[in-house]
Design a protein around this motif. Structure first.
Motif, mmCIF file in Angstrom:
data_model
loop_
_atom_site.group_PDB
_atom_site.id
_atom_site.type_symbol
_atom_site.label_atom_id
_atom_site.label_comp_id
_atom_site.label_asym_id
_atom_site.label_seq_id
_atom_site.Cartn_x
_atom_site.Cartn_y
_atom_site.Cartn_z
ATOM 1 N N CYS A 9 -8.856 31.126 -36.079
ATOM 2 C CA CYS A 9 -8.422 30.159 -37.082
ATOM 3 C C CYS A 9 -8.214 28.814 -36.413
ATOM 4 O O CYS A 9 -7.380 28.681 -35.518
ATOM 5 C CB CYS A 9 -7.134 30.625 -37.764
ATOM 6 S SG CYS A 9 -6.543 29.424 -38.977
ATOM 7 N N CYS B 79 -4.510 27.446 -37.286
ATOM 8 C CA CYS B 79 -3.424 28.064 -36.512
ATOM 9 C C CYS B 79 -3.669 27.943 -35.005
ATOM 10 O O CYS B 79 -2.761 28.135 -34.218
ATOM 11 C CB CYS B 79 -3.322 29.551 -36.857
ATOM 12 S SG CYS B 79 -2.950 29.906 -38.572
ATOM 13 N N ARG C 71 -6.917 35.645 -35.503
ATOM 14 C CA ARG C 71 -6.308 36.376 -36.609
ATOM 15 C C ARG C 71 -7.155 37.587 -36.965
ATOM 16 O O ARG C 71 -8.378 37.513 -36.988
ATOM 17 C CB ARG C 71 -6.215 35.487 -37.858
ATOM 18 C CG ARG C 71 -5.363 34.253 -37.685
ATOM 19 C CD ARG C 71 -3.922 34.606 -37.457
ATOM 20 N NE ARG C 71 -3.074 33.420 -37.471
ATOM 21 C CZ ARG C 71 -1.898 33.371 -36.857
ATOM 22 N NH1 ARG C 71 -1.451 34.402 -36.176
ATOM 23 N NH2 ARG C 71 -1.179 32.275 -36.933
ATOM 24 N N CYS D 96 -7.792 33.379 -43.354
ATOM 25 C CA CYS D 96 -6.639 33.564 -42.476
ATOM 26 C C CYS D 96 -5.454 34.119 -43.267
ATOM 27 O O CYS D 96 -5.069 33.554 -44.290
ATOM 28 C CB CYS D 96 -6.252 32.231 -41.845
ATOM 29 S SG CYS D 96 -4.812 32.352 -40.784
ATOM 30 N N GLU E 77 -2.444 34.036 -42.486
ATOM 31 C CA GLU E 77 -1.261 33.196 -42.291
ATOM 32 C C GLU E 77 -1.300 31.919 -43.120
ATOM 33 O O GLU E 77 -0.326 31.557 -43.765
ATOM 34 C CB GLU E 77 -1.125 32.825 -40.816
ATOM 35 C CG GLU E 77 -0.867 34.009 -39.899
ATOM 36 C CD GLU E 77 0.490 34.654 -40.162
ATOM 37 O OE1 GLU E 77 1.450 33.917 -40.438
ATOM 38 O OE2 GLU E 77 0.573 35.895 -40.099
ATOM 39 N N CYS E 78 -2.446 31.228 -43.092
ATOM 40 C CA CYS E 78 -2.501 29.911 -43.718
ATOM 41 C C CYS E 78 -3.552 29.804 -44.813
ATOM 42 O O CYS E 78 -3.602 28.803 -45.517
ATOM 43 C CB CYS E 78 -2.726 28.834 -42.662
ATOM 44 S SG CYS E 78 -4.377 28.857 -41.954
HETATM 45 ZN ZN LIG Z 1 -4.617 30.184 -40.020
#
Ligand SMILES: [Zn+2]
Length: 53
Positions: A12, A15, A19, A39, A41-42
């Motif tokens: 990513c 980030c 990931r 991703c 996370e984001c």
């Molecule tokens: Zn990310």
């Protein structure tokens, strides 16, 4: 044909970290297989080149 999905590490860019994600495998016009994931996370779209089909 090969698998339609890919599960594994994507990088990513947002980030700046690797990931674990699952994405669909698409084949480009020149025959390169790519996995497109997201991703966890984001939510940034992730691309990973898997090589020639
Ligand atoms: Zn990310």
């Amino acid at each position: 044909m090969a698998d339609k999905t890919y599960t594994g590490e994507f990088y990513c860019v947002k980030c700046k970290a690797k990931r674990e994600a699952t994405g669909n495998i698409v084949v480009s016009e020149n025959g390169t297989r790519m996995a497109k994931g997201k991703c966890p996370e984001c939510g940034t779209n992730l691309n990973r080149i898997l090589g020639k089909a």
